[in-house]
Design a protein around this motif. Structure first.
Motif, PDB file in Angstrom:
ATOM      1  N   GLY A  18       0.803  -1.224   0.000  1.00  0.00           N
ATOM      2  CA  GLY A  18       0.000   0.000   0.000  1.00  0.00           C
ATOM      3  C   GLY A  18       0.831   1.267   0.000  1.00  0.00           C
ATOM      4  O   GLY A  18       1.860   1.341   0.680  1.00  0.00           O
ATOM      5  N   ILE A  19       0.398   2.252  -0.794  1.00  0.00           N
ATOM      6  CA  ILE A  19       0.978   3.601  -0.741  1.00  0.00           C
ATOM      7  C   ILE A  19      -0.161   4.553  -0.393  1.00  0.00           C
ATOM      8  O   ILE A  19      -1.203   4.557  -1.065  1.00  0.00           O
ATOM      9  N   PHE A  20       0.052   5.363   0.644  1.00  0.00           N
ATOM     10  CA  PHE A  20      -0.991   6.277   1.110  1.00  0.00           C
ATOM     11  C   PHE A  20      -0.571   7.732   0.907  1.00  0.00           C
ATOM     12  O   PHE A  20       0.611   8.075   1.001  1.00  0.00           O
ATOM     13  N   GLY A  21      -1.552   8.566   0.645  1.00  0.00           N
ATOM     14  CA  GLY A  21      -1.297   9.996   0.516  1.00  0.00           C
ATOM     15  C   GLY A  21      -1.572  10.504  -0.888  1.00  0.00           C
ATOM     16  O   GLY A  21      -1.877   9.740  -1.808  1.00  0.00           O
ATOM     17  N   TYR A  22      -1.498  11.823  -1.035  1.00  0.00           N
ATOM     18  CA  TYR A  22      -1.754  12.440  -2.334  1.00  0.00           C
ATOM     19  C   TYR A  22      -0.741  11.977  -3.370  1.00  0.00           C
ATOM     20  O   TYR A  22       0.419  11.698  -3.052  1.00  0.00           O
ATOM     21  N   ILE A  23      -1.187  11.885  -4.598  1.00  0.00           N
ATOM     22  CA  ILE A  23      -0.317  11.480  -5.700  1.00  0.00           C
ATOM     23  C   ILE A  23       0.451  12.710  -6.191  1.00  0.00           C
ATOM     24  O   ILE A  23      -0.143  13.651  -6.729  1.00  0.00           O
ATOM     25  N   THR A  24       1.755  12.705  -5.958  1.00  0.00           N
ATOM     26  CA  THR A  24       2.629  13.809  -6.371  1.00  0.00           C
ATOM     27  C   THR A  24       3.897  13.227  -6.987  1.00  0.00           C
ATOM     28  O   THR A  24       4.204  12.047  -6.771  1.00  0.00           O
ATOM     29  N   PRO A  25       4.663  14.024  -7.718  1.00  0.00           N
ATOM     30  CA  PRO A  25       5.857  13.494  -8.390  1.00  0.00           C
ATOM     31  C   PRO A  25       6.871  12.859  -7.442  1.00  0.00           C
ATOM     32  O   PRO A  25       7.497  11.852  -7.792  1.00  0.00           O
ATOM     33  N   ALA A  26       7.047  13.434  -6.253  1.00  0.00           N
ATOM     34  CA  ALA A  26       8.116  12.974  -5.357  1.00  0.00           C
ATOM     35  C   ALA A  26       7.741  11.742  -4.538  1.00  0.00           C
ATOM     36  O   ALA A  26       8.595  11.161  -3.876  1.00  0.00           O
ATOM     37  N   LYS A  27       6.467  11.323  -4.580  1.00  0.00           N
ATOM     38  CA  LYS A  27       6.032  10.215  -3.715  1.00  0.00           C
ATOM     39  C   LYS A  27       6.541   8.846  -4.163  1.00  0.00           C
ATOM     40  O   LYS A  27       6.514   7.887  -3.399  1.00  0.00           O
ATOM     41  N   GLY A  28       6.957   8.723  -5.423  1.00  0.00           N
ATOM     42  CA  GLY A  28       7.545   7.467  -5.869  1.00  0.00           C
ATOM     43  C   GLY A  28       6.564   6.413  -6.327  1.00  0.00           C
ATOM     44  O   GLY A  28       6.889   5.219  -6.323  1.00  0.00           O
ATOM     45  N   HIS A  29       5.361   6.819  -6.752  1.00  0.00           N
ATOM     46  CA  HIS A  29       4.371   5.838  -7.199  1.00  0.00           C
ATOM     47  C   HIS A  29       4.866   5.019  -8.403  1.00  0.00           C
ATOM     48  O   HIS A  29       4.637   3.813  -8.481  1.00  0.00           O
ATOM     49  N   ARG A  30       5.535   5.679  -9.347  1.00  0.00           N
ATOM     50  CA  ARG A  30       6.006   4.974 -10.543  1.00  0.00           C
ATOM     51  C   ARG A  30       7.096   3.957 -10.172  1.00  0.00           C
ATOM     52  O   ARG A  30       7.197   2.899 -10.785  1.00  0.00           O
ATOM     53  N   LEU A  31       7.890   4.286  -9.164  1.00  0.00           N
ATOM     54  CA  LEU A  31       8.917   3.352  -8.693  1.00  0.00           C
ATOM     55  C   LEU A  31       8.252   2.118  -8.095  1.00  0.00           C
ATOM     56  O   LEU A  31       8.678   0.981  -8.334  1.00  0.00           O
ATOM     57  N   ALA A  32       7.197   2.338  -7.322  1.00  0.00           N
ATOM     58  CA  ALA A  32       6.463   1.213  -6.727  1.00  0.00           C
ATOM     59  C   ALA A  32       5.873   0.332  -7.818  1.00  0.00           C
ATOM     60  O   ALA A  32       5.862  -0.899  -7.709  1.00  0.00           O
ATOM     61  N   LEU A  33       5.388   0.954  -8.872  1.00  0.00           N
ATOM     62  CA  LEU A  33       4.826   0.206  -9.992  1.00  0.00           C
ATOM     63  C   LEU A  33       5.904  -0.637 -10.681  1.00  0.00           C
ATOM     64  O   LEU A  33       5.677  -1.808 -11.022  1.00  0.00           O
ATOM     65  N   ALA A  34       7.087  -0.051 -10.859  1.00  0.00           N
ATOM     66  CA  ALA A  34       8.205  -0.782 -11.464  1.00  0.00           C
ATOM     67  C   ALA A  34       8.616  -1.960 -10.588  1.00  0.00           C
ATOM     68  O   ALA A  34       8.975  -3.035 -11.093  1.00  0.00           O
ATOM     69  N   ALA A  35       8.550  -1.778  -9.265  1.00  0.00           N
ATOM     70  CA  ALA A  35       8.862  -2.870  -8.338  1.00  0.00           C
ATOM     71  C   ALA A  35       7.798  -3.960  -8.435  1.00  0.00           C
ATOM     72  O   ALA A  35       8.110  -5.158  -8.446  1.00  0.00           O
ATOM     73  N   LEU A  36       6.537  -3.542  -8.514  1.00  0.00           N
ATOM     74  CA  LEU A  36       5.431  -4.504  -8.597  1.00  0.00           C
ATOM     75  C   LEU A  36       5.589  -5.420  -9.811  1.00  0.00           C
ATOM     76  O   LEU A  36       5.326  -6.624  -9.728  1.00  0.00           O
ATOM     77  N   ALA A  37       6.027  -4.853 -10.932  1.00  0.00           N
ATOM     78  CA  ALA A  37       6.185  -5.638 -12.159  1.00  0.00           C
ATOM     79  C   ALA A  37       7.220  -6.753 -11.993  1.00  0.00           C
ATOM     80  O   ALA A  37       7.201  -7.734 -12.731  1.00  0.00           O
ATOM     81  N   ARG A  38       8.113  -6.608 -11.004  1.00  0.00           N
ATOM     82  CA  ARG A  38       9.143  -7.619 -10.750  1.00  0.00           C
ATOM     83  C   ARG A  38       8.683  -8.679  -9.754  1.00  0.00           C
ATOM     84  O   ARG A  38       9.410  -9.648  -9.516  1.00  0.00           O
ATOM     85  N   LEU A  39       7.539  -8.478  -9.162  1.00  0.00           N
ATOM     86  CA  LEU A  39       7.069  -9.362  -8.095  1.00  0.00           C
ATOM     87  C   LEU A  39       6.067 -10.385  -8.616  1.00  0.00           C
ATOM     88  O   LEU A  39       5.440 -10.176  -9.658  1.00  0.00           O
ATOM     89  N   PRO A  40       5.881 -11.496  -7.879  1.00  0.00           N
ATOM     90  CA  PRO A  40       4.923 -12.531  -8.307  1.00  0.00           C
ATOM     91  C   PRO A  40       3.516 -11.973  -8.477  1.00  0.00           C
ATOM     92  O   PRO A  40       3.159 -10.948  -7.883  1.00  0.00           O
TER      93      PRO A  40
END
Length: 206
Positions: A18-40
């Motif tokens: 889970g990622i909580f809070g407003y969606i902003t450039p510095a929050k790292g949502h795209r990084l989390a998505l890139a990590a998710l793509a590597r996970l089962p």
């Protein structure tokens, strides 16, 4: 509660990040998505928050394009703004809370996650996060900007329930010791000690 939300989303047998809070450039949502793509495939991502400023709409649009391009539509849920009263249930639906921010002078959002005490935290090693992690707050750090490291760290913790329980216990102890009441009491003790030292010094000088 968290179980009811998982059932509503069809995520009963999933590992939820889970990622909580407003969606902003510095929050790292795209990084989390890139990590998710590597996970089962049994690992899914809850983005609990929405856009607060109109200029951040582009960040959300880009995130949604990335989700579609990676074929992750069935593994990501973006809730939009979550009412304060609904935050605890959303937190409780998660196995890990991610804080992949690329910049964070303040540790406010991190401390908020700790205060709910629902799931262990995995955070980038930026200054604001390191500051809290160094106080034995049960936070696992990964190198900022490194999606592979975030994926590896998350997978390791998801496979180690005893380690997650230990981290959560640390986080709960940290949160309890850092309530406003606890901080106020420590401040009072500092002033009392300073007063005692001053009185002792006066007696010696006299």
């Amino acid at each position: 509660g968290g179980a009811a939300l998982r059932a509503r989303w069809g995520w009963q047998n999933k590992h939820v990040l889970g990622i909580f809070g407003y969606i902003t450039p510095a929050k790292g949502h795209r990084l989390a998505l890139a990590a998710l793509a590597r996970l089962p495939r049994d690992v899914v991502l809850l983005v609990a928050g929405g856009v607060r400023r109109s200029r951040d709409q582009a960040v959300l649009d880009e995130l949604q394009r990335d989700i579609a391009a990676a074929g992750l539509q069935d593994r990501v849920r973006i809730t939009g703004f979550v009412e304060e009263g609904d935050v605890p249930a959303h937190m409780a639906a998660c196995d890990l809370l991610l804080y992949p921010a690329t910049h964070a002078d303040s540790s406010y959002s991190l401390v908020t996650g700790l205060a709910y005490g629902c799931a262990p935290l995995v955070a980038s090693d930026v200054y604001g996060h390191r500051e809290v992690a160094e106080r034995k707050a049960g936070i696992t750090l990964f190198p900022s900007g490194d999606a592979a490291a975030l994926a590896s760290c998350s997978e390791e913790l998801l496979g180690a329930p005893e380690r997650r329980a230990a981290l959560l216990a640390e986080a709960e102890a940290y949160a309890a010791a850092n309530t406003w009441a606890a901080v106020a009491e420590r401040t009072r003790q500092v002033y009392l000690q300073a007063k005692k030292d001053w009185q002792q010094k006066r007696r010696v000088d006299a």
